[in-house]
Design an enzyme around this catalytic site. Sequence first.
Site, short mmCIF file in Angstrom:
data_model
loop_
_atom_site.label_atom_id
_atom_site.label_comp_id
_atom_site.label_asym_id
_atom_site.label_seq_id
_atom_site.Cartn_x
_atom_site.Cartn_y
_atom_site.Cartn_z
N LYS A 1 16.23 -33.25 -5.05
CA LYS A 1 15.74 -32.30 -4.26
C LYS A 1 16.70 -33.11 -2.49
O LYS A 1 16.97 -33.96 -2.91
CB LYS A 1 13.92 -32.50 -3.94
CG LYS A 1 13.17 -32.31 -4.70
CD LYS A 1 12.11 -32.38 -4.44
CE LYS A 1 10.92 -31.17 -3.97
NZ LYS A 1 9.58 -31.36 -3.52
N LYS B 1 14.70 -37.25 -7.36
CA LYS B 1 14.81 -36.44 -8.19
C LYS B 1 15.23 -34.91 -8.64
O LYS B 1 14.70 -33.30 -8.76
CB LYS B 1 13.08 -35.65 -7.68
CG LYS B 1 12.19 -37.15 -7.46
CD LYS B 1 10.78 -36.58 -6.78
CE LYS B 1 10.58 -35.97 -5.48
NZ LYS B 1 9.37 -36.08 -5.02
#
Length: 135
Positions: A46, A44
Amino acid sequence: MKKIITYGTFDLLHYGHIQLLKRAKALGDYLIVGLSSDEFNKLKGKKSVLSYQERVDLLSAIKYIDEIIPENNWEQKSRDVINNNVSIFVMGDDWKGQFDDLSEYCDVLYLERTPEISSSSIKQNILNKEKLIKM
């Protein structure tokens, strides 16, 4: 038994997270949290401050949570809902509309977020303070 499920990274656990979990639990009898794995967070884009296991340890101490499962990909949500006989899927309203397809299997609710706090704002405040210290 009415089961609720929600998902998140829950990095830098804060008051807003607790409020979301409390409100989700109040909707039923059993709250399952799908916790994003470190590998899924990388996909993602992140990077968590805390490792997956550290986040599991923190969430395990919260009285509203009955079970924590790993979230490894976007596609598993429908399987989790079906396999766990979930009645309500809950997310913060910043995700509004993103998981409406799950309404085929359960109710989908987007709860209003606690407006004055977020993990992103905490990280930004820390970065700003670090910049001031270096000046």
